[in-house]
Design an enzyme around this catalytic site. Structure first.
Site, PDB file in Angstrom:
ATOM      1  N   LYS A   1       0.966  -6.439  49.381  1.00  9.46           N
ATOM      2  CA  LYS A   1       1.493  -5.078  49.848  1.00  9.46           C
ATOM      3  C   LYS A   1       0.647  -4.408  50.869  1.00  9.46           C
ATOM      4  CE  LYS A   1       0.968  -2.523  45.856  1.00  9.46           C
ATOM      5  NZ  LYS A   1       1.571  -1.713  44.638  1.00  9.46           N
TER       6      LYS A   1
ATOM      7  N   ASN B   1      -2.355  -2.690  49.388  1.00 10.49           N
ATOM      8  CA  ASN B   1      -3.508  -3.608  48.966  1.00 10.49           C
ATOM      9  C   ASN B   1      -4.403  -4.198  50.103  1.00 10.49           C
ATOM     10  OD1 ASN B   1      -2.879  -2.972  46.171  1.00 10.49           O
ATOM     11  ND2 ASN B   1      -1.894  -4.450  45.678  1.00 10.49           N
TER      12      ASN B   1
ATOM     13  N   GLY C   1      -9.385   6.952  43.466  1.00  5.74           N
ATOM     14  CA  GLY C   1      -7.952   6.768  43.034  1.00  5.74           C
ATOM     15  C   GLY C   1      -7.534   6.079  41.827  1.00  5.74           C
TER      16      GLY C   1
ATOM     17  N   ASP D   1       0.404  -9.774  44.197  1.00  3.24           N
ATOM     18  CA  ASP D   1       0.926  -8.148  44.498  1.00  3.24           C
ATOM     19  C   ASP D   1       0.433  -7.704  45.795  1.00  3.24           C
ATOM     20  OD1 ASP D   1       1.787  -5.665  43.916  1.00  3.24           O
ATOM     21  OD2 ASP D   1       0.201  -5.053  42.859  1.00  3.24           O
TER      22      ASP D   1
ATOM     23  N   LYS E   1     -14.760   0.240  39.675  1.00  5.80           N
ATOM     24  CA  LYS E   1     -13.393   0.352  38.869  1.00  5.80           C
ATOM     25  C   LYS E   1     -13.691   0.342  37.613  1.00  5.80           C
ATOM     26  CE  LYS E   1      -8.912  -2.002  39.096  1.00  5.80           C
ATOM     27  NZ  LYS E   1      -8.174  -2.971  40.200  1.00  5.80           N
TER      28      LYS E   1
ATOM     29  N   GLY F   1      -5.284   3.531  39.129  1.00  9.13           N
ATOM     30  CA  GLY F   1      -4.317   2.591  38.985  1.00  9.13           C
ATOM     31  C   GLY F   1      -3.498   2.727  37.630  1.00  9.13           C
TER      32      GLY F   1
END
Lengths: 295, 117
Positions: free
Chosen positions: A146, A149, A31, A144, A53, A33
């Site tokens: 949500k 996440n 993914g 953050d 990452k 970001g």
């Protein structure tokens, strides 16, 4: 003309991290970001999959500092509900990266839509609260939170991800930066000049809870209290929010909802419905024995 | 409420109702207060024993059987002092034990209050 797919493939090839000299082999893209891309990689030393990452080429120095800080925060937060970091460093192409546990599972909202009952949904929510309360106890505010996440694993484990905009208590920060996701952001987070504390995470968790809750009045009241516009009207901390959800699950009165006499009766009947049903059954059987057999 | 307290309260409540049904038997109606008190005590003691059993043994079948046995045992003790009313005493007493035994196994105590980590 070059097709979109071909362009995407070309982009992937150009931006793919150079893992030479590391213990990792690139497997696939997981993914993207705002400042980094997450890849699935194979740790050839320990023979396991990890998530890498990797900072994007185009970002500025502050993003590099943020990625480094995220890795440090994850390293200090050793908790079953927080994704563990395994490694941090710089790739041969100069980009910063860190390796973390590869999380298998579903985003919280998708998992919740797959049909778990209320008890399972709230139990997962409590595990999120535990992880966030642990971070707060170590001076870290996520900022953050949500459903995107929060991952629910194959065995019901819950992991809080993406600590990229987390703030460590006492750390200075430019006050003109607004971080978070609008639907889960507290009002004070939307004002660049405001001081944001743990109650911003309480707000976000309240919004997450609202997405998991059904129409039960007490549960709605808990979510409403957690998402109050005024931070002082919210729960003092995530532990207090979790404690109120636990009280709801146990059939007790919740702090968020002052009870009327009828509420109390309804809650009592709900909580002891089996015992009440058995007493009524006993009385019916007894009346039957008396009226038919004179016993 | 813990299993022991739950079974004790339920046993007591059913004991009260058990005693009150004596009102439908005209020959003992004048002794109803004593019967209700005795029946309540019997229900409470039955509940305590069943609650203690339920804390240690987690089996619906065994718990229900144990409840039935305890209820029948105490009813039999009452019967020894009041011969001639076997069914009126044994059946309701056993039924109380059966119900309390089942309910004690099904009851889930409230989880402890969560604390900050």
């Amino acid at each position: 003309m070059i097709s979109e797919t071909a362009l995407d493939r070309l982009h992937e090839l150009v931006t793919a991290p150079d893992l030479s000299g590391t213990r990792y082999e690139l497997v696939s893209l997981l993914g993207r970001g705002g400042m980094a891309t997450v890849y699935l990689a194979r740790d050839t030393t320990l023979d396991r999959d990890v998530a890498l990452k990797v900072l994007d080429w185009t970002v500025d120095e502050s993003s590099a500092l943020r990625l480094a800080q995220e890795a440090r925060i994850l390293a200090r937060l050793e908790h079953p509900g927080i994704v563990p970091v395994h490694d941090f460093g710089r790739l041969a192409d100069g980009r910063l990266f860190y390796a973390m546990k590869r999380v298998r599972g579903e985003r919280l909202d998708r998992w919740a839509a797959s049909g778990p009952d209320r008890h399972e949904r709230l139990a997962a929510f409590l595990r999120v609260c535990d992880a966030v309360a642990f971070a707060h106890a170590h001076g870290v505010i996520h900022r953050d939170l949500k459903p995107d996440n929060i991952m629910v694993g194959e065995f019901g484990e819950v992991l809080v991800l993406d600590w990229g905009v987390a703030r460590v208590h006492g750390q200075s920060e430019r006050h003109d930066t607004i971080v978070g996701t609008p639907a889960y952001m507290s009002p004070e987070q939307m004002r660049a000049d405001a001081v944001v504390d743990e109650r911003a995470d309480v707000f976000a968790l309240g919004a997450v809870l609202a997405g998991l809750a059904d129409e039960r009045k007490a549960l709605r009241a808990i979510a409403a209290k957690a998402t109050a516009a005024d931070p002082s009207a919210r729960y003092d901390g995530v532990s207090a929010l979790g404690a109120d959800v636990s009280r709801f699950m146990a059939g007790l009165a919740v702090d968020a909802l002052p009870e009327t006499a009828s509420d109390r009766v309804v809650r009592f009947v709900r909580r002891y419905r089996l015992a009440i049903a058995l007493v009524v059954t006993y009385l019916l059987v007894r009346l039957l024995l008396l009226s038919v057999f004179r016993i | 409420m813990k299993k022991l307290a739950f079974a004790t309260v339920l046993g007591g409540i059913l004991g009260i109702f058990d005693g009150l049904t004596a009102w439908f038997t005209p020959e003992v109606r004048d002794q109803i207060i004593g019967i209700v008190i005795g029946s309540t005590i019997k229900g409470v003691v039955t509940g305590v024993l069943i609650g203690l059993f339920a804390q240690r043994v987690h089996s619906l079948a065994l718990g229900t059987l144990f409840g039935l046995a305890v209820g029948a045992f105490f009813a039999y003790l009452i019967l020894l002092g009041n011969p001639g009313h076997a069914l009126n005493i044994m059946l309701p007493g056993s039924l109380v034990g059966l119900i309390v035994g089942y309910a004690a196994q099904k009851h889930r105590p409230v989880a402890a209050e969560r604390r900050a980590p």
